[in-house]
Design an enzyme around this catalytic site. Structure first.
Site, PDB file in Angstrom:
ATOM      1  N   TYR A   1       4.660 -12.769  -9.496  1.00 36.21           N
ATOM      2  CA  TYR A   1       3.365 -12.633  -8.744  1.00 36.21           C
ATOM      3  C   TYR A   1       2.736 -13.599  -8.156  1.00 36.21           C
ATOM      4  CZ  TYR A   1      -0.649  -9.626  -7.419  1.00 36.21           C
ATOM      5  OH  TYR A   1      -1.795  -8.986  -6.291  1.00 36.21           O
TER       6      TYR A   1
ATOM      7  N   SER B   1      -3.128 -12.756  -2.609  1.00 40.57           N
ATOM      8  CA  SER B   1      -4.193 -12.477  -3.809  1.00 40.57           C
ATOM      9  C   SER B   1      -4.657 -13.921  -4.293  1.00 40.57           C
ATOM     10  CB  SER B   1      -3.268 -11.947  -4.806  1.00 40.57           C
ATOM     11  OG  SER B   1      -3.830 -12.250  -6.036  1.00 40.57           O
TER      12      SER B   1
HETATM   13  P1  NAD Z   1      -1.860   0.008  -5.567  1.00 37.49           P
HETATM   14  O1  NAD Z   1      -0.700  -0.081  -6.625  1.00 37.49           O
HETATM   15  O2  NAD Z   1      -3.015   1.070  -5.795  1.00 37.49           O
HETATM   16  O3  NAD Z   1      -0.966   0.011  -4.116  1.00 37.49           O
HETATM   17  C1  NAD Z   1      -0.041  -0.374  -3.749  1.00 37.49           C
HETATM   18  C2  NAD Z   1       0.903   0.430  -2.925  1.00 37.49           C
HETATM   19  O4  NAD Z   1       2.060  -0.036  -2.469  1.00 37.49           O
HETATM   20  C3  NAD Z   1       1.305   1.736  -3.801  1.00 37.49           C
HETATM   21  O5  NAD Z   1       0.713   3.055  -3.032  1.00 37.49           O
HETATM   22  C4  NAD Z   1       2.784   1.793  -3.848  1.00 37.49           C
HETATM   23  O6  NAD Z   1       3.296   3.029  -3.729  1.00 37.49           O
HETATM   24  C5  NAD Z   1       3.103   0.756  -2.632  1.00 37.49           C
HETATM   25  N1  NAD Z   1       4.317   0.167  -2.724  1.00 37.49           N
HETATM   26  C6  NAD Z   1       4.950  -0.449  -3.700  1.00 37.49           C
HETATM   27  N2  NAD Z   1       6.272  -0.884  -3.385  1.00 37.49           N
HETATM   28  C7  NAD Z   1       6.445  -0.374  -2.077  1.00 37.49           C
HETATM   29  C8  NAD Z   1       7.604  -0.321  -1.320  1.00 37.49           C
HETATM   30  N3  NAD Z   1       8.661  -1.158  -1.702  1.00 37.49           N
HETATM   31  N4  NAD Z   1       7.452   0.169  -0.236  1.00 37.49           N
HETATM   32  C9  NAD Z   1       6.674   0.752   0.241  1.00 37.49           C
HETATM   33  N5  NAD Z   1       5.239   0.794  -0.510  1.00 37.49           N
HETATM   34  C10 NAD Z   1       5.281   0.462  -1.818  1.00 37.49           C
HETATM   35  O7  NAD Z   1      -2.293  -1.458  -5.636  1.00 37.49           O
HETATM   36  P2  NAD Z   1      -3.423  -2.198  -4.510  1.00 37.49           P
HETATM   37  O8  NAD Z   1      -4.543  -2.752  -5.321  1.00 37.49           O
HETATM   38  O9  NAD Z   1      -3.846  -1.247  -3.476  1.00 37.49           O
HETATM   39  O10 NAD Z   1      -2.831  -3.301  -4.059  1.00 37.49           O
HETATM   40  C11 NAD Z   1      -2.564  -3.347  -2.646  1.00 37.49           C
HETATM   41  C12 NAD Z   1      -2.214  -4.933  -2.508  1.00 37.49           C
HETATM   42  O11 NAD Z   1      -3.420  -5.806  -2.677  1.00 37.49           O
HETATM   43  C13 NAD Z   1      -1.083  -5.430  -2.947  1.00 37.49           C
HETATM   44  O12 NAD Z   1      -0.268  -6.476  -2.324  1.00 37.49           O
HETATM   45  C14 NAD Z   1      -1.460  -6.012  -4.307  1.00 37.49           C
HETATM   46  O13 NAD Z   1      -0.795  -7.132  -4.751  1.00 37.49           O
HETATM   47  C15 NAD Z   1      -2.899  -6.770  -3.639  1.00 37.49           C
HETATM   48  N6  NAD Z   1      -3.930  -7.132  -4.540  1.00 37.49           N
HETATM   49  C16 NAD Z   1      -4.437  -6.228  -5.163  1.00 37.49           C
HETATM   50  C17 NAD Z   1      -5.488  -6.644  -6.136  1.00 37.49           C
HETATM   51  C18 NAD Z   1      -6.399  -5.793  -6.964  1.00 37.49           C
HETATM   52  O14 NAD Z   1      -6.991  -6.072  -7.858  1.00 37.49           O
HETATM   53  N7  NAD Z   1      -6.331  -4.334  -6.590  1.00 37.49           N
HETATM   54  C19 NAD Z   1      -5.973  -8.088  -6.070  1.00 37.49           C
HETATM   55  C20 NAD Z   1      -5.318  -8.960  -5.299  1.00 37.49           C
HETATM   56  C21 NAD Z   1      -4.166  -8.545  -4.292  1.00 37.49           C
END
Ligand code: NAD
Length: 261
Positions: free
Chosen positions: A156, A143
């Site tokens: 985070y 991130s």
């Molecule tokens: P999201 O919450 O929609 O998806 C995250 C997924 O991970 C969910 O489906 C959840 O069920 C799954 N998950 C959580 N804990 C888990 C576990 N212990 N075992 C298996 N699955 C698990 O969020 P997203 O935006 O799709 O995030 C995906 C990645 O992107 C994450 O690592 C997040 O930190 C990163 N990220 C997101 C953003 C953003 O703005 N969306 C920005 C930077 C980084």
């Protein structure tokens, strides 16, 4: 660009979430077979159903990435079904609570590290053990919070700095096996769960950095982006596709910032 991933298989953790789902669509439309891993079996089944339109093979495995046992079992089942896994998108993650450092709760700090650090490690290790036979490519979701620590996100930030560190070390350790390891670092991406959650929770903290009105927080955040807009989920998936593709064949240990500047 579109790539041909015909005959290749990608395993995506967090495959039921916003970025995992968008990336699954992207790779399926480029002809890859898709293996989804997630804690949320119901949402994962919905994504699998959407992917039927591409006529590629799709499998789903309920898996908690904090358990190495769960991860190893899911990898074993996926390899049994698909023969091999060419790409791993190590993407499951949790944003944590939003509060100042002096108030950050120990239990949530540990939860964030369990999912975002130990979880990424378990998947990296399982991927490496499989791919050391015939190579492959891994992309870890870090991130922009792993490049510059944002306010009110102590756990985070710690976890995502760790993901970038693991990416650099794993790239060195696995280069002899023909395995490339890179990271992606999205910043403000939306619409999606994390965008909504962070604007609401940053507002609720009431810190000097953001308004206490979530709608104003949205504007403040967008105003901090040189391109003055959110990135789309598809723009994140495009970065993953590039890093996995043969066009990135000499790129490893790199953190691709997807931030609009
Ligand atoms: P999201 O919450 O929609 O998806 C995250 C997924 O991970 C969910 O489906 C959840 O069920 C799954 N998950 C959580 N804990 C888990 C576990 N212990 N075992 C298996 N699955 C698990 O969020 P997203 O935006 O799709 O995030 C995906 C990645 O992107 C994450 O690592 C997040 O930190 C990163 N990220 C997101 C953003 C953003 O703005 N969306 C920005 C930077 C980084």
């Amino acid at each position: 660009a579109s790539y041909s991933f015909e005959g290749k298989t990608i395993l995506i953790t967090g495959g039921a979430g916003d970025i995992g789902r968008a990336t699954a669509h992207r790779f399926a439309s480029d002809r890859a077979n898709i293996v989804l891993l997630d804690l949320n079996a119901a949402k994962m089944a919905d994504v699998a159903q959407e992917l039927a339109q591409y006529k590629v093979s799709v499998a789903t495995f309920s898996c908690d990435v904090t358990s190495s046992d769960d991860v190893n079992k899911a990898f074993a089942s996926a390899i049994e079904q698909f023969g091999r896994i060419d790409y791993v998108f190590n993407n499951a993650g949790y944003q944590g609570l939003f509060t100042t450092t002096d108030e950050y709760p120990e239990d949530d700090f540990q939860k964030v590290l369990d999912i975002n650090v130990a979880g990424v490690f378990h998947v990296l290790k399982a991927a490496a053990q499989h791919m050391r036979e015939s190579g492959g490519a891994i992309a870890n979701t870090a991130s922009y919070a792993g490049v510059v620590g944002p306010p009110n996100m102590l756990a985070y930030a710690a976890s995502k700095f760790a993901v970038i560190g693991m990416t650099q070390t794993a790239a060195k350790d696995l280069a002899p096996y023909g395995i490339r390891v890179n990271a992606i670092s999205p910043a403000l991406i939306g619409p999606g769960m994390m965008w909504t959650r962070q604007t609401e929770l940053q507002a609720a903290v009431g810190s000097q950095y953001f308004s206490s009105n979530p709608k104003q927080v949205e504007q403040q955040m967008i105003d901090s982006v040189p391109m003055r807009r959110l990135g789309s989920l598809e723009e994140v998936a495009n970065g993953v596709a590039f890093l996995m593709s043969d066009e990135a064949s000499y790129i490893t240990g790199f953190n691709l910032e997807i931030t609009g500047g």
